[in-house]
Design a protein around this motif. Sequence first.
Motif, PDB file in Angstrom:
ATOM      1  N   LEU A  29      32.802  38.411  39.118  1.00 12.17           N
ATOM      2  CA  LEU A  29      33.653  39.180  38.795  1.00 12.17           C
ATOM      3  C   LEU A  29      33.491  40.331  37.831  1.00 12.17           C
ATOM      4  O   LEU A  29      34.735  41.129  38.009  1.00 12.17           O
ATOM      5  CB  LEU A  29      34.948  38.469  38.491  1.00 12.17           C
ATOM      6  N   GLY A  30      32.330  40.392  37.513  1.00 14.52           N
ATOM      7  CA  GLY A  30      31.956  41.635  36.707  1.00 14.52           C
ATOM      8  C   GLY A  30      32.627  41.675  35.299  1.00 14.52           C
ATOM      9  O   GLY A  30      32.951  43.010  34.762  1.00 14.52           O
ATOM     10  N   THR A  31      33.130  40.612  34.601  1.00 10.95           N
ATOM     11  CA  THR A  31      34.037  40.833  33.465  1.00 10.95           C
ATOM     12  C   THR A  31      33.799  39.468  32.577  1.00 10.95           C
ATOM     13  O   THR A  31      33.709  38.407  33.289  1.00 10.95           O
ATOM     14  CB  THR A  31      35.662  40.960  33.625  1.00 10.95           C
ATOM     15  N   GLY A  32      34.055  39.637  31.417  1.00 11.03           N
ATOM     16  CA  GLY A  32      33.970  38.327  30.392  1.00 11.03           C
ATOM     17  C   GLY A  32      35.793  38.080  29.895  1.00 11.03           C
ATOM     18  O   GLY A  32      35.716  37.227  29.164  1.00 11.03           O
ATOM     19  N   ASP A  33      36.482  39.117  30.310  1.00 11.96           N
ATOM     20  CA  ASP A  33      37.970  38.899  30.152  1.00 11.96           C
ATOM     21  C   ASP A  33      38.520  37.877  30.943  1.00 11.96           C
ATOM     22  O   ASP A  33      38.740  38.448  32.238  1.00 11.96           O
ATOM     23  CB  ASP A  33      38.631  40.372  29.802  1.00 11.96           C
ATOM     24  N   ARG A  34      39.423  37.074  30.475  1.00 14.36           N
ATOM     25  CA  ARG A  34      40.037  35.994  31.182  1.00 14.36           C
ATOM     26  C   ARG A  34      41.068  36.761  32.253  1.00 14.36           C
ATOM     27  O   ARG A  34      41.123  36.391  33.546  1.00 14.36           O
ATOM     28  CB  ARG A  34      40.613  34.851  30.663  1.00 14.36           C
ATOM     29  N   GLU A  35      41.954  37.638  31.728  1.00 13.94           N
ATOM     30  CA  GLU A  35      43.042  38.181  32.532  1.00 13.94           C
ATOM     31  C   GLU A  35      42.544  39.078  33.285  1.00 13.94           C
ATOM     32  O   GLU A  35      43.072  39.073  34.376  1.00 13.94           O
ATOM     33  CB  GLU A  35      44.100  38.744  31.427  1.00 13.94           C
ATOM     34  N   THR A  36      41.404  39.735  33.140  1.00  5.82           N
ATOM     35  CA  THR A  36      40.838  40.699  34.160  1.00  5.82           C
ATOM     36  C   THR A  36      40.155  39.739  35.274  1.00  5.82           C
ATOM     37  O   THR A  36      40.517  40.176  36.503  1.00  5.82           O
ATOM     38  CB  THR A  36      39.738  41.557  33.603  1.00  5.82           C
ATOM     39  N   ALA A  37      39.628  38.750  34.700  1.00  2.81           N
ATOM     40  CA  ALA A  37      39.059  37.929  35.762  1.00  2.81           C
ATOM     41  C   ALA A  37      39.922  37.297  36.948  1.00  2.81           C
ATOM     42  O   ALA A  37      39.791  37.148  38.085  1.00  2.81           O
ATOM     43  CB  ALA A  37      38.103  36.772  35.139  1.00  2.81           C
ATOM     44  N   LYS A  38      41.204  36.883  36.246  1.00  6.38           N
ATOM     45  CA  LYS A  38      42.275  36.428  37.302  1.00  6.38           C
ATOM     46  C   LYS A  38      42.988  37.489  38.035  1.00  6.38           C
ATOM     47  O   LYS A  38      42.977  37.005  39.356  1.00  6.38           O
ATOM     48  CB  LYS A  38      43.401  36.136  36.340  1.00  6.38           C
ATOM     49  N   ARG A  39      43.012  38.763  37.627  1.00  2.00           N
ATOM     50  CA  ARG A  39      43.254  39.714  38.550  1.00  2.00           C
ATOM     51  C   ARG A  39      42.248  40.017  39.743  1.00  2.00           C
ATOM     52  O   ARG A  39      42.602  40.093  40.793  1.00  2.00           O
ATOM     53  CB  ARG A  39      43.496  41.103  37.914  1.00  2.00           C
ATOM     54  N   GLU A  40      40.961  39.804  39.263  1.00  2.00           N
ATOM     55  CA  GLU A  40      39.813  40.165  40.226  1.00  2.00           C
ATOM     56  C   GLU A  40      39.916  39.027  41.311  1.00  2.00           C
ATOM     57  O   GLU A  40      39.446  39.252  42.516  1.00  2.00           O
ATOM     58  CB  GLU A  40      38.474  40.320  39.570  1.00  2.00           C
ATOM     59  N   LEU A  41      39.984  37.723  40.781  1.00  2.00           N
ATOM     60  CA  LEU A  41      40.095  36.662  41.599  1.00  2.00           C
ATOM     61  C   LEU A  41      41.319  36.964  42.827  1.00  2.00           C
ATOM     62  O   LEU A  41      41.218  36.725  44.136  1.00  2.00           O
ATOM     63  CB  LEU A  41      40.401  35.389  41.059  1.00  2.00           C
TER      64      LEU A  41
END
Length: 365
Positions: free
Chosen positions: A35-47
Motif C-alpha cells: 500500500l506504499g505507506t508505513g502510516d496505519r491511517e493512510t493504509a486503511k484509506r488505501e485498503l
Amino acid sequence: MPRPRAQSPTYSLAERDGRYYVQWWEGDRKKRRSLGTGDRETAKRELRAFLAQIDVPPAPEQPTVAEILQGYLADRSLRVASVPTLTHACAALTEHLGPLRPESLNRSVARRYATLRRNQGRRNATGTKAKGVKVGAPVKALSDGTIIRELVTLRAALRWAEGERWITSVPYIEVPQAPRPRDRWLSRGEALTLLEAAVAPHVRLFIALGLYTGARSGAILELTWQQVDFGAGLIHMGAGAGNKQRAIVPISFPLRRELEKAAQSRTTDWVVEYRGDRVHLIRHGFRNAVAEAKLARVTPHTLRHTAATWMVQAGISFEMVAKFLGNTAKMVEKVYGHHSPDYLRQAADALGGAPSRVPPSPVSG
C-alpha cells in the motif's frame, strides 16, 4: 488438515517491516500488494480504495450516463476528499441525463442541463426542496459554481469510462464560465475576534488550526494526535485524496498554545473532538462563532484563504506558500498574487521610469 479457502477472497491489512500491505488468498497461495505507506491511517484509506476498485461494476454493453456515473462513483468514492459532494453531483446528473447514451451528449444538452439546474434552484437531487428551505419560500437559484462542479464531474466520469474501455471516445461537455473567486479573507483583528467568539473549545481549536496551518476542513477534522509532533514542532497533515495534496507544516506559537491546552484534556485520538467523539461536521458551531463575532461572508474555507493571504502579504514566495498549502506555485500566484507587495511592481516601475522598490511617498491627511 488445512482450512478450506473461501471462494471469494477475504482482503485484510498486514504490516511487515514497518510497511503496510493488503493480503488475501487465491486458492492455496497467499497474495500480497504493498500500500506504499508505513502510516496505519493512510493504509486503511488505501485498503478501502483497493476494495472499491474491486467492487466497480462490470462494463455494460451499451452504457448509459447513469451506469457510467454509478461506475465512476464506486471507483472514486473512497479516493476523494468529499464523498457527499461527489455523490450529490452524480445524483443530480443521473436525474436529468441518466437515460441518455454518451454519444447523445453535446453542447446543447450541457446548456439545457445548466438552465434546468439553475431554474430548479437549491433542491435535492430528487426534486424536493433543500433541507431548511420553508414551504412556500421563493426558490433560490442554483449557483454557477454548483452547476460547473456537476458538469466537471460528468466530464471526469466520461474520461473514466473511456479509460475503462466502456466507451471509445469522450463527448465534449460545455461548462459555464467560472465565477470570480471570492476574495474574502480575515484581517488579524477579525481573526482574533472570531477566535474569542468561539465559546466551544473544539470550534476554537478548529479555527486556530485553519488560520495557522491553512489546511482544508477535511484534513483538520481527520487529524489525529499521532500526526502532531510537539518535539519537532511539526504537524503531518496526512495523505490527501485525489489532487488535494496535504503538507507537513511547522507549529506556530499561537497554535502551539491551543494544541497543548487541547492535549491536556483529550479523551480520544482525534485532535478536534467533542463529548468524547470525533467531529465530522463543524458548520453549525462555526456558523455560531461567526454570528457572535458579527462577521459577514465567512466560511470554514475562509480560514485557508486567510492563511494564504497573510503569507503572500508578508512577502513569502509563491513556491513556499504552495508547499505550505499543498498546492502549486502557479495556483497560488493566480489566486493570491495580487496580495504580494511586489505584485506588478517591476511593470509599474518600467512605465514610470522609477527604480524598483521605491518606498511610497507619505500622504498628508
